[in-house]
Design a protein around this motif. Sequence first.
Motif, PDB file in Angstrom:
ATOM      1  N   VAL A 124       7.598   7.154  66.296  1.00 22.52           N
ATOM      2  CA  VAL A 124       6.410   7.334  65.447  1.00 22.52           C
ATOM      3  C   VAL A 124       5.588   6.043  65.441  1.00 22.52           C
ATOM      4  CG1 VAL A 124       5.605   7.719  63.078  1.00 22.52           C
ATOM      5  CG2 VAL A 124       7.444   9.135  64.023  1.00 22.52           C
ATOM      6  N   VAL A 125       6.229   4.909  65.179  1.00 24.58           N
ATOM      7  CA  VAL A 125       5.506   3.630  65.266  1.00 24.58           C
ATOM      8  C   VAL A 125       6.039   2.838  66.450  1.00 24.58           C
ATOM      9  CG1 VAL A 125       4.874   3.472  62.823  1.00 24.58           C
ATOM     10  CG2 VAL A 125       7.050   2.494  63.578  1.00 24.58           C
ATOM     11  N   LYS A 126       5.153   2.090  67.048  1.00 21.70           N
ATOM     12  CA  LYS A 126       5.486   1.422  68.313  1.00 21.70           C
ATOM     13  C   LYS A 126       5.832  -0.049  68.120  1.00 21.70           C
ATOM     14  CE  LYS A 126       3.478   5.064  70.771  1.00 21.70           C
ATOM     15  NZ  LYS A 126       4.399   6.027  70.142  1.00 21.70           N
ATOM     16  N   CYS A 127       5.786  -0.505  66.886  1.00 18.47           N
ATOM     17  CA  CYS A 127       6.170  -1.893  66.597  1.00 18.47           C
ATOM     18  C   CYS A 127       7.295  -1.894  65.568  1.00 18.47           C
ATOM     19  CB  CYS A 127       4.981  -2.681  66.044  1.00 18.47           C
ATOM     20  SG  CYS A 127       3.608  -2.762  67.215  1.00 18.47           S
ATOM     21  N   ARG A 128       8.172  -2.858  65.668  1.00 17.60           N
ATOM     22  CA  ARG A 128       9.342  -2.894  64.781  1.00 17.60           C
ATOM     23  C   ARG A 128       8.935  -3.220  63.347  1.00 17.60           C
ATOM     24  NH1 ARG A 128      14.067  -7.413  64.163  1.00 17.60           N
ATOM     25  NH2 ARG A 128      15.420  -6.117  62.863  1.00 17.60           N
ATOM     26  N   PRO A 129       9.304  -2.344  62.421  1.00 23.89           N
ATOM     27  CA  PRO A 129       9.101  -2.712  61.007  1.00 23.89           C
ATOM     28  C   PRO A 129      10.095  -3.808  60.621  1.00 23.89           C
ATOM     29  CG  PRO A 129       9.323  -0.326  61.285  1.00 23.89           C
ATOM     30  CD  PRO A 129       9.768  -0.966  62.565  1.00 23.89           C
ATOM     31  N   PRO A 130       9.668  -4.775  59.819  1.00 28.76           N
ATOM     32  CA  PRO A 130      10.577  -5.876  59.461  1.00 28.76           C
ATOM     33  C   PRO A 130      11.843  -5.353  58.769  1.00 28.76           C
ATOM     34  CG  PRO A 130       8.502  -5.971  58.202  1.00 28.76           C
ATOM     35  CD  PRO A 130       8.344  -4.895  59.206  1.00 28.76           C
ATOM     36  N   GLN A 131      12.950  -5.944  59.124  1.00 32.53           N
ATOM     37  CA  GLN A 131      14.275  -5.540  58.603  1.00 32.53           C
ATOM     38  C   GLN A 131      14.558  -4.056  58.857  1.00 32.53           C
ATOM     39  OE1 GLN A 131      12.500  -7.703  56.016  1.00 32.53           O
ATOM     40  NE2 GLN A 131      13.446  -9.280  57.279  1.00 32.53           N
ATOM     41  N   ASN A 132      13.932  -3.514  59.865  1.00 32.77           N
ATOM     42  CA  ASN A 132      14.130  -2.090  60.234  1.00 32.77           C
ATOM     43  C   ASN A 132      13.829  -1.143  59.077  1.00 32.77           C
ATOM     44  OD1 ASN A 132      14.948  -3.073  62.665  1.00 32.77           O
ATOM     45  ND2 ASN A 132      17.120  -2.716  62.339  1.00 32.77           N
ATOM     46  N   ARG A 133      12.940  -1.544  58.206  1.00 27.18           N
ATOM     47  CA  ARG A 133      12.603  -0.650  57.091  1.00 27.18           C
ATOM     48  C   ARG A 133      11.835   0.557  57.620  1.00 27.18           C
ATOM     49  NH1 ARG A 133       7.370  -0.967  56.987  1.00 27.18           N
ATOM     50  NH2 ARG A 133       6.180  -2.901  56.812  1.00 27.18           N
ATOM     51  N   THR A 134      11.769   1.569  56.759  1.00 29.56           N
ATOM     52  CA  THR A 134      10.999   2.766  57.116  1.00 29.56           C
ATOM     53  C   THR A 134       9.526   2.389  57.246  1.00 29.56           C
ATOM     54  OG1 THR A 134      12.556   4.052  55.819  1.00 29.56           O
ATOM     55  CG2 THR A 134      10.467   5.113  56.348  1.00 29.56           C
ATOM     56  N   PRO A 135       8.836   2.884  58.262  1.00 29.98           N
ATOM     57  CA  PRO A 135       7.404   2.557  58.369  1.00 29.98           C
ATOM     58  C   PRO A 135       6.639   3.044  57.149  1.00 29.98           C
ATOM     59  CG  PRO A 135       8.182   3.700  60.344  1.00 29.98           C
ATOM     60  CD  PRO A 135       9.303   3.736  59.353  1.00 29.98           C
TER      61      PRO A 135
ATOM     62  N   GLY B 138      11.061   4.202  64.790  1.00 29.15           N
ATOM     63  CA  GLY B 138      10.387   2.988  65.229  1.00 29.15           C
ATOM     64  C   GLY B 138      11.391   2.054  65.846  1.00 29.15           C
ATOM     65  N   PRO B 139      10.921   1.090  66.618  1.00 36.21           N
ATOM     66  CA  PRO B 139      11.838   0.191  67.317  1.00 36.21           C
ATOM     67  C   PRO B 139      12.679  -0.639  66.353  1.00 36.21           C
ATOM     68  CG  PRO B 139       9.540  -0.149  68.008  1.00 36.21           C
ATOM     69  CD  PRO B 139       9.514   0.791  66.862  1.00 36.21           C
TER      70      PRO B 139
ATOM     71  N   ALA C  64      15.625  -4.115  66.474  1.00 39.32           N
ATOM     72  CA  ALA C  64      15.605  -5.462  67.061  1.00 39.32           C
ATOM     73  C   ALA C  64      15.758  -5.421  68.576  1.00 39.32           C
ATOM     74  CB  ALA C  64      16.704  -6.297  66.430  1.00 39.32           C
ATOM     75  N   ASP C  65      16.700  -4.602  69.073  1.00 39.00           N
ATOM     76  CA  ASP C  65      16.935  -4.567  70.530  1.00 39.00           C
ATOM     77  C   ASP C  65      15.715  -4.014  71.264  1.00 39.00           C
ATOM     78  OD1 ASP C  65      19.668  -5.502  70.489  1.00 39.00           O
ATOM     79  OD2 ASP C  65      20.169  -3.577  69.562  1.00 39.00           O
ATOM     80  N   GLU C  66      15.108  -3.004  70.666  1.00 41.06           N
ATOM     81  CA  GLU C  66      13.939  -2.383  71.298  1.00 41.06           C
ATOM     82  C   GLU C  66      12.753  -3.349  71.256  1.00 41.06           C
ATOM     83  OE1 GLU C  66      15.854  -0.942  68.916  1.00 41.06           O
ATOM     84  OE2 GLU C  66      16.910   0.466  70.244  1.00 41.06           O
ATOM     85  N   ASP C  67      12.611  -4.068  70.137  1.00 40.52           N
ATOM     86  CA  ASP C  67      11.529  -5.045  70.007  1.00 40.52           C
ATOM     87  C   ASP C  67      11.692  -6.148  71.055  1.00 40.52           C
ATOM     88  OD1 ASP C  67       9.325  -6.467  68.589  1.00 40.52           O
ATOM     89  OD2 ASP C  67      10.930  -7.877  68.116  1.00 40.52           O
ATOM     90  N   ALA C  68      12.965  -6.503  71.324  1.00 49.74           N
ATOM     91  CA  ALA C  68      13.213  -7.577  72.295  1.00 49.74           C
ATOM     92  C   ALA C  68      12.980  -7.104  73.723  1.00 49.74           C
ATOM     93  CB  ALA C  68      14.635  -8.094  72.136  1.00 49.74           C
ATOM     94  N   SER C  69      13.285  -5.829  73.993  1.00 51.98           N
ATOM     95  CA  SER C  69      13.213  -5.344  75.384  1.00 51.98           C
ATOM     96  C   SER C  69      11.938  -4.577  75.692  1.00 51.98           C
ATOM     97  CB  SER C  69      14.407  -4.428  75.659  1.00 51.98           C
ATOM     98  OG  SER C  69      14.293  -3.248  74.856  1.00 51.98           O
ATOM     99  N   GLY C  70      11.310  -4.024  74.668  1.00 55.17           N
ATOM    100  CA  GLY C  70      10.124  -3.187  74.891  1.00 55.17           C
ATOM    101  C   GLY C  70      10.469  -1.762  75.295  1.00 55.17           C
ATOM    102  N   ILE C  71      11.741  -1.386  75.175  1.00 52.18           N
ATOM    103  CA  ILE C  71      12.178  -0.029  75.591  1.00 52.18           C
ATOM    104  C   ILE C  71      12.817   0.662  74.378  1.00 52.18           C
ATOM    105  CG2 ILE C  71      13.661   1.261  77.199  1.00 52.18           C
ATOM    106  CD1 ILE C  71      13.619  -1.299  78.968  1.00 52.18           C
ATOM    107  N   PRO C  72      12.449   1.911  74.126  1.00 56.04           N
ATOM    108  CA  PRO C  72      13.017   2.577  72.948  1.00 56.04           C
ATOM    109  C   PRO C  72      14.486   2.938  73.138  1.00 56.04           C
ATOM    110  CG  PRO C  72      11.637   4.108  74.186  1.00 56.04           C
ATOM    111  CD  PRO C  72      11.484   2.758  74.838  1.00 56.04           C
ATOM    112  N   PHE C  73      15.182   2.944  72.023  1.00 61.49           N
ATOM    113  CA  PHE C  73      16.576   3.389  71.957  1.00 61.49           C
ATOM    114  C   PHE C  73      17.451   2.728  73.020  1.00 61.49           C
ATOM    115  CE2 PHE C  73      14.720   6.819  69.395  1.00 61.49           C
ATOM    116  CZ  PHE C  73      15.637   6.867  68.367  1.00 61.49           C
ATOM    117  N   VAL C  74      17.544   1.400  72.945  1.00 62.03           N
ATOM    118  CA  VAL C  74      18.450   0.677  73.842  1.00 62.03           C
ATOM    119  C   VAL C  74      19.580  -0.013  73.076  1.00 62.03           C
ATOM    120  CG1 VAL C  74      16.803   0.279  75.714  1.00 62.03           C
ATOM    121  CG2 VAL C  74      16.927  -1.345  73.800  1.00 62.03           C
TER     122      VAL C  74
END
Length: 338
Positions: free
Chosen positions: A232-243, A193-194, A196-206
Motif C-alpha cells: 500500500v505504501v512504498k516507503c517504510r513507516p518509522p518503527q514499522n507502524r501502520t501507515p 508497507g516496507p 527494515a529489510d525492504e527499506d534497505a534492499s528496495g525489494i518487498p517482502f525480503v
Amino acid sequence: MDGSAESLRGYLEYLRDLGIYDVYRTSDASDDPALAAWWKSVASPIAASAPANAQRPAASSAPVPQRPAAPIMQRPAPTPTPQRPPLPAGNRAPDIVITPPTAAAPPPLAYDFDQAPAPTGQFAPPAMPLVSFNNLAPLPTERIAPADKAAALQSVRNTIGDCTRCPLAYAGRHHIVFADGDPNAELMFVGEGPGADEDASGIPFVGKAGQLLNNMINAMGLKREQVYIANVVKCRPPQNRTPEPKEANTCSPFLLQQVDIVQPKVIVALGATAATYLLGVKQSLANLRGHWHDVRGAKCAVTYHPAFLLRDPRQKGEAWKDLQRVMVELGLKPPTRG
Ligand code: URA
C-alpha cells in the motif's frame, strides 16, 4: 627683504585685492620697535596703495537710538486639569498587581509537538475519506498488451521518482520499495508497507515475513517470480507502524495503477491495512476473510499478514484455507513432494 617677508607681502597683497586693509593696523600695536620697523617696511607700501574709500569710518559720536521697551506680558494663570469623577464602587477597574518573578519559577518548557493532543472540535482536520480502489478512478477501458506491461510499470515508477508527497519521505527512508515479480502475473499479493529489510534492499517482502510469504507461494505450487508483489505504501513507516491514512491515501494511486497494468486474476490482501485500502472498508479480518471481493475487476481474497502468522503460527492453517480457495480459482495444484 628675506624670503619670509617676501611671502608675507604676497599674502598681504592678496588680502588687499580682497579689500581687506585693517590688518595693517596691527603693526602699530607692536611694542617691539625692531618688529615694528620690519612690519613697516613690509606693510607700508601696501597700505599706501589702499584706496581712500577703504578707510574704516570714524566712530560716530551721535547717540544710538534706543529701542522702545517691550511691554511686559502677563502669563495667563494655568487652567486646572479636569478631575476624572471617581468610578462607582461596583465598576472599579481592576488593580494592576505586578508579581515579581520568584527564584523558584521553572524555565519555560519547549513545546513537544509529538505529545501534542490531536486537535478537536472546529480545529480537527476532516477525517480522511476511505475510498475503495473501485471508486478511486474509472476502470481502464483497454488492456495493456502483455509485452508492454513492464514498460508501463516502469513509467509509474518513474512518476513516483524520489517521492516527497507524504511524511514517509522524511522518516528515514533509504529506498522506495516499488514492487517485485512478474508484470504479467495472474496472482498479486498486496502488503502494508516496507519493513527494515525492504527499506534497505528496495525489494518487498525480503525479511522474515517475506520468507514466510515465499513459503506460502511455493506451497501454492508457484515460484515467487511468477507472482507480483507490492505494498500500500512504498516507503517504510518509522518503527514499522501502520501507515497513516494520509500516507496510504497519497500512495494508493500508484498501487491502483500497478493493479490496472498487471490486471491479475486474483489479488490477495495480506492483512487489515491492505484490505482496508483496497476495499475502502474498515472491518475485522474475520468479516473480510472467506469470501471474494471485487478490486478493479480482479477477485480479491483477504488473509492474514505473514508477520502476524510469525507471531501467531496457530493461524497458519486458517491462512492456508484462504490460499487454497485462491488456488482453486487459479487452477493451481500444490507441488507433489518428491
Ligand atoms: N511487510 C509488508 O507489508 N510489506 C513488506 O514489503 C514487508 C513486510
